[in-house]
Design a protein around this motif. Structure first.
Motif, PDB file in Angstrom:
ATOM      1  N   ARG A 131       0.837  -1.204   0.000  1.00  0.00           N
ATOM      2  CA  ARG A 131       0.000   0.000   0.000  1.00  0.00           C
ATOM      3  C   ARG A 131       0.872   1.254   0.000  1.00  0.00           C
ATOM      4  NH1 ARG A 131      -3.930   0.615   5.063  1.00  0.00           N
ATOM      5  NH2 ARG A 131      -5.360  -0.608   3.774  1.00  0.00           N
ATOM      6  N   SER A 132       1.884   1.276   0.846  1.00  0.00           N
ATOM      7  CA  SER A 132       2.740   2.458   0.943  1.00  0.00           C
ATOM      8  C   SER A 132       3.491   2.709  -0.361  1.00  0.00           C
ATOM      9  CB  SER A 132       3.737   2.290   2.096  1.00  0.00           C
ATOM     10  OG  SER A 132       3.068   2.280   3.344  1.00  0.00           O
ATOM     11  N   PHE A 133       4.031   1.643  -0.958  1.00  0.00           N
ATOM     12  CA  PHE A 133       4.733   1.815  -2.229  1.00  0.00           C
ATOM     13  C   PHE A 133       3.783   2.321  -3.312  1.00  0.00           C
ATOM     14  CE2 PHE A 133       8.442  -0.642  -0.767  1.00  0.00           C
ATOM     15  CZ  PHE A 133       9.448   0.032  -1.446  1.00  0.00           C
ATOM     16  N   ALA A 134       2.603   1.735  -3.398  1.00  0.00           N
ATOM     17  CA  ALA A 134       1.645   2.148  -4.428  1.00  0.00           C
ATOM     18  C   ALA A 134       1.188   3.585  -4.222  1.00  0.00           C
ATOM     19  CB  ALA A 134       0.440   1.209  -4.426  1.00  0.00           C
ATOM     20  N   ASP A 135       1.130   4.010  -2.959  1.00  0.00           N
ATOM     21  CA  ASP A 135       0.717   5.382  -2.654  1.00  0.00           C
ATOM     22  C   ASP A 135       1.868   6.376  -2.731  1.00  0.00           C
ATOM     23  OD1 ASP A 135      -1.863   4.544  -2.272  1.00  0.00           O
ATOM     24  OD2 ASP A 135      -1.735   4.446  -0.089  1.00  0.00           O
ATOM     25  N   GLY A 136       3.059   5.909  -3.116  1.00  0.00           N
ATOM     26  CA  GLY A 136       4.202   6.794  -3.276  1.00  0.00           C
ATOM     27  C   GLY A 136       4.888   7.178  -1.980  1.00  0.00           C
ATOM     28  N   LEU A 137       4.671   6.411  -0.920  1.00  0.00           N
ATOM     29  CA  LEU A 137       5.257   6.742   0.381  1.00  0.00           C
ATOM     30  C   LEU A 137       6.593   6.059   0.615  1.00  0.00           C
ATOM     31  CD1 LEU A 137       2.026   6.461   2.576  1.00  0.00           C
ATOM     32  CD2 LEU A 137       3.004   8.510   1.511  1.00  0.00           C
ATOM     33  N   GLY A 138       6.969   5.118  -0.247  1.00  0.00           N
ATOM     34  CA  GLY A 138       8.227   4.419  -0.076  1.00  0.00           C
ATOM     35  C   GLY A 138       8.112   3.216   0.842  1.00  0.00           C
ATOM     36  N   PRO A 139       9.243   2.658   1.253  1.00  0.00           N
ATOM     37  CA  PRO A 139       9.246   1.418   2.050  1.00  0.00           C
ATOM     38  C   PRO A 139       8.953   1.666   3.529  1.00  0.00           C
ATOM     39  CG  PRO A 139      11.491   2.119   1.650  1.00  0.00           C
ATOM     40  CD  PRO A 139      10.610   3.087   0.903  1.00  0.00           C
ATOM     41  N   VAL A 140       7.720   2.018   3.822  1.00  0.00           N
ATOM     42  CA  VAL A 140       7.317   2.288   5.207  1.00  0.00           C
ATOM     43  C   VAL A 140       6.070   1.466   5.530  1.00  0.00           C
ATOM     44  CG1 VAL A 140       8.310   4.603   5.215  1.00  0.00           C
ATOM     45  CG2 VAL A 140       5.920   4.294   4.558  1.00  0.00           C
ATOM     46  N   LEU A 141       5.938   1.114   6.804  1.00  0.00           N
ATOM     47  CA  LEU A 141       4.774   0.355   7.229  1.00  0.00           C
ATOM     48  C   LEU A 141       3.522   1.203   7.214  1.00  0.00           C
ATOM     49  CD1 LEU A 141       3.887  -2.439   8.474  1.00  0.00           C
ATOM     50  CD2 LEU A 141       4.066  -1.297  10.693  1.00  0.00           C
ATOM     51  N   GLN A 142       3.663   2.461   7.662  1.00  0.00           N
ATOM     52  CA  GLN A 142       2.539   3.399   7.754  1.00  0.00           C
ATOM     53  C   GLN A 142       2.989   4.766   7.280  1.00  0.00           C
ATOM     54  OE1 GLN A 142       2.373   2.632  12.145  1.00  0.00           O
ATOM     55  NE2 GLN A 142       0.166   2.774  11.772  1.00  0.00           N
ATOM     56  N   PRO A 143       2.065   5.619   6.902  1.00  0.00           N
ATOM     57  CA  PRO A 143       2.441   6.999   6.569  1.00  0.00           C
ATOM     58  C   PRO A 143       3.148   7.654   7.747  1.00  0.00           C
ATOM     59  CG  PRO A 143       0.192   6.554   5.860  1.00  0.00           C
ATOM     60  CD  PRO A 143       0.626   5.366   6.670  1.00  0.00           C
ATOM     61  N   GLY A 144       4.303   8.251   7.467  1.00  0.00           N
ATOM     62  CA  GLY A 144       5.054   8.931   8.510  1.00  0.00           C
ATOM     63  C   GLY A 144       6.037   8.063   9.260  1.00  0.00           C
ATOM     64  N   ALA A 145       5.977   6.753   9.070  1.00  0.00           N
ATOM     65  CA  ALA A 145       6.906   5.855   9.752  1.00  0.00           C
ATOM     66  C   ALA A 145       8.274   5.910   9.077  1.00  0.00           C
ATOM     67  CB  ALA A 145       6.369   4.427   9.727  1.00  0.00           C
ATOM     68  N   PRO A 146       9.352   5.597   9.818  1.00  0.00           N
ATOM     69  CA  PRO A 146      10.679   5.592   9.203  1.00  0.00           C
ATOM     70  C   PRO A 146      10.833   4.425   8.247  1.00  0.00           C
ATOM     71  CG  PRO A 146      10.795   4.768  11.449  1.00  0.00           C
ATOM     72  CD  PRO A 146       9.390   5.273  11.252  1.00  0.00           C
ATOM     73  N   PRO A 147      11.678   4.563   7.223  1.00  0.00           N
ATOM     74  CA  PRO A 147      11.897   3.443   6.297  1.00  0.00           C
ATOM     75  C   PRO A 147      12.579   2.271   7.017  1.00  0.00           C
ATOM     76  CG  PRO A 147      12.662   5.518   5.346  1.00  0.00           C
ATOM     77  CD  PRO A 147      12.393   5.776   6.795  1.00  0.00           C
ATOM     78  N   VAL A 148      11.936   1.139   6.997  1.00  0.00           N
ATOM     79  CA  VAL A 148      12.476  -0.096   7.574  1.00  0.00           C
ATOM     80  C   VAL A 148      12.057  -1.237   6.655  1.00  0.00           C
ATOM     81  CG1 VAL A 148      12.496  -1.675   9.545  1.00  0.00           C
ATOM     82  CG2 VAL A 148      12.297   0.789   9.947  1.00  0.00           C
ATOM     83  N   GLU A 149      13.009  -2.115   6.322  1.00  0.00           N
ATOM     84  CA  GLU A 149      12.669  -3.259   5.475  1.00  0.00           C
ATOM     85  C   GLU A 149      12.047  -4.343   6.350  1.00  0.00           C
ATOM     86  OE1 GLU A 149      14.623  -6.015   1.921  1.00  0.00           O
ATOM     87  OE2 GLU A 149      15.895  -5.191   3.495  1.00  0.00           O
ATOM     88  N   GLY A 150      10.776  -4.136   6.674  1.00  0.00           N
ATOM     89  CA  GLY A 150      10.056  -5.084   7.513  1.00  0.00           C
ATOM     90  C   GLY A 150       9.428  -6.204   6.720  1.00  0.00           C
TER      91      GLY A 150
END
Length: 580
Positions: free
Chosen positions: A67-86
């Motif tokens: 969802r985040s990738f498709a929404d253009g937010l990058g590799p994050v779990l939630q909007p505003g979260a730091p990038p983590v390869e979870g």
């Protein structure tokens, strides 16, 4: 020379009369393999209906990243979260993200079914079709007329194995991984049959497939040895250096794309390993690595496994295509080794065995076909009776396993979405907290529905906690939680409550107030809120009343119960209405 020419002139084929040859060129022969594949997929789908709309909670972690990738937010779990390869399944995550972009995933209902259920399950069936197509390609090399029958047998057999079916439709990447590994095995099988193994094209293709597998599941790395081992086992006199050079070429074909991803990972996340691999403490194998594959033997049934091994040994001794079979057995052996060395999984039904089942069934079916070929009719009947009789106990065991799982499945994404996502959203609304954070061990469904900032107690999507867990620094973990993170809400249960000691730490009673206790799950399990976040005792009482009336019904299905979904969509901010 075409594939059809190769198979039609194969010396291992039974001679065909003109009438038969004409028939095999008709529509019936063209439709037979298609129908065999579709029948196998349909059989798997019918078995899968036993598990309803179940999606395992861990799959929803990848859903959130997609969802985040498709929404253009990058590799994050939630909007505003730091990038983590979870996530540990980049290729699967990309497929889900593409599904969202084209409107097939994370939008609503498809044919009356939530697309977060239908789309990943449809992909699972699609890649099962890919597995069976690869099976047909292998069978066509040795059984010109009856390759479709071998494919049908493989499909129907896989449909009886709960371990395969459950994880194909779990929402996880298992089907894609199995497809990649089976494709690798069939590539080696066909190339040996056509005497093309020691060619740059096959070496390169094998390496690319392994890179894809390694980007689908972490243990996919082990298959980088498949081509070199096949070249070694099938080494012919005077070809050592050629085999060696091509083995290096195959490894390079794997290393370049996979290395590029690792370089991106390091640049983006500052790690060489995915965060879940760090948190799960994957280390060097011990004696358990030798014993663990025996779990699969017990699961499949000793009688059936012994007969399977005997049939394969027969083909290794008698079949004119024995060298191809050796090539197919290489990735199967590597899969068994990978199953042994992986850290033991808490999920039911042998999740890490997904590529082992189709490779074993394909090898066994082709070998059984060789056993039956050129035999008199009466002897064939006798062999079939013996084979079926040996697998009757396996079928009984599989039926019992399927029934057990349907009654008590692994924790579902929907239960977590309700209990921790929508449930804690409601707590925050009742307490008047527009911004809040939540520490918990279950991140799948909660990440799809929570509007709170989630902190992963297990460390899968949290780098500092992953490092502390990896180092077994539980005191440091507790200090990080209570002194640095200071989450607004805390939920702890069962093994987590006793394992990391957060629920037993005196700072929990000092800094937090209990909203809901769930003694059915054990001592000190429940939901807490920070004292300084509660500005009105009446609101706390309202949250406690809400929890007492609502949570028990949700928590009653914590590890089992209905296999239904949790509404048309899973979106951040959703809540659960109070009964009455």
């Amino acid at each position: 020379m075409t594939a059809s020419a190769l198979t039609e002139t194969s010396p291992s084929d039974v001679p065909e009369d003109p009438a038969t040859t004409t028939a095999t060129r008709g529509w019936g022969a063209r439709l037979a393999p298609v129908l065999a594949v579709l029948a196998g997929v349909a059989a798997v789908a019918v078995h899968a209906t036993r598990y309803g709309h179940w999606i395992v909670d861990d799959a929803a972690i990848t859903f959130s990243y997609a969802r985040s990738f498709a929404d253009g937010l990058g590799p994050v779990l939630q909007p505003g979260a730091p990038p983590v390869e979870g996530f540990s399944d980049p290729t699967w995550m990309v497929l889900l993200g593409v599904g969202k972009l084209v409107g097939l995933f994370d939008h609503g209902l498809l044919f009356g079914i939530p697309d977060y259920v239908l789309f990943p399950k449809a992909l699972g069936l699609l890649f099962t079709g890919g597995v069976l197509t690869a099976c047909y390609i292998a069978a066509k090399q040795i059984f010109t007329r009856f390759a479709w029958l071998a494919t049908l047998v493989v499909g129907l057999t896989l449909a009886t194995i709960p371990s395969y079916v459950i994880w194909v439709v779990s929402g996880l990447e298992n089907s894609l991984f199995a497809f990649a590994v089976v494709t690798l095995g069939v590539t080696l099988f066909v190339s040996v049959k056509r005497d093309k193994l020691l060619t740059p094209k096959v070496a390169l293709w094998a390496g690319v497939i392994v890179a894809f597998a390694a980007l689908t599941r972490p243990e996919g790395l082990i298959y980088a040895g498949a081509y070199p081992l096949a070249a070694l086992f099938l080494l012919r006199s005077g070809l050592f250096w050629k085999s060696f050079r091509l083995a290096l070429l195959s490894v390079a074909a794997f290393a370049v794309p996979f290395g590029a991803y690792v370089a991106w990972r390091h640049g983006e996340f500052g790690r060489l390993l995915a965060n879940p691999s760090v948190a799960k403490q994957q280390g060097l194998p011990g004696f358990d690595a030798v014993k663990r594959p025996l779990e699969l033997v017990g699961y499949a049934g000793w009688a059936g496994v012994v007969v399977l091994v005997l049939v394969i040994v027969f083909a290794l001794v008698k079949a004119p295509w024995r060298r191809s079979l050796i090539a197919l057995l290489v990735p199967l052996g590597l899969g068994v080794v990978a199953y042994g060395v992986m850290v033991a999984d808490w999920m039911y039904q042998h999740r890490f065995a997904s590529p082992i089942w189709p490779l074993a069934v394909i090898a066994g079916t082709l070998s059984a076909g060789e056993l039956l070929r050129h035999r008199q009719a009466l002897l064939r009947v006798g062999v079939v009776v013996v084979l079926l009789g040996a697998f009757v106990p396996s079928g009984i065991g599989f039926a019992a396993s399927a029934d057990k799982f349907a009654k008590n499945p692994n924790i579902t994404a929907c239960l977590v979405a309700d209990r921790f996502g929508r449930g804690f959203n409601t707590y925050a609304d009742i307490l008047g907290l527009p911004k809040a954070s939540l520490l918990l061990p279950d991140l799948g469904g909660s990440s799809m529905t929570s509007r709170l900032e989630l902190v992963d107690m297990a460390g899968l999507v949290n780098k500092p906690i992953a490092d502390l867990v990896h180092d077994n620094d539980l005191q440091g973990l507790r200090n990080y939680v209570f002194d640095t993170v200071k989450p607004t809400f805390i939920h702890s249960w069962g093994p987590w409550a006793a394992g990391n000691g957060i629920a037993l730490d005196p700072r929990l009673d000092r800094d937090y107030l209990l909203i809901y206790s769930s003694p059915i799950e054990g001592l000190r399990n429940g939901d807490w809120v920070r004292r300084d976040a509660v500005t009105d005792p009446a609101k706390l009482k309202a949250a406690q009343d809400y929890a007492a009336k609502t949570i028990p019904e949700v928590a009653a299905n914590r590890f089992g119960g209905p296999l239904d979904d949790c509404g048309p969509t899973m979106k951040p901010g959703q809540t659960i209405a109070m009964p009455g």
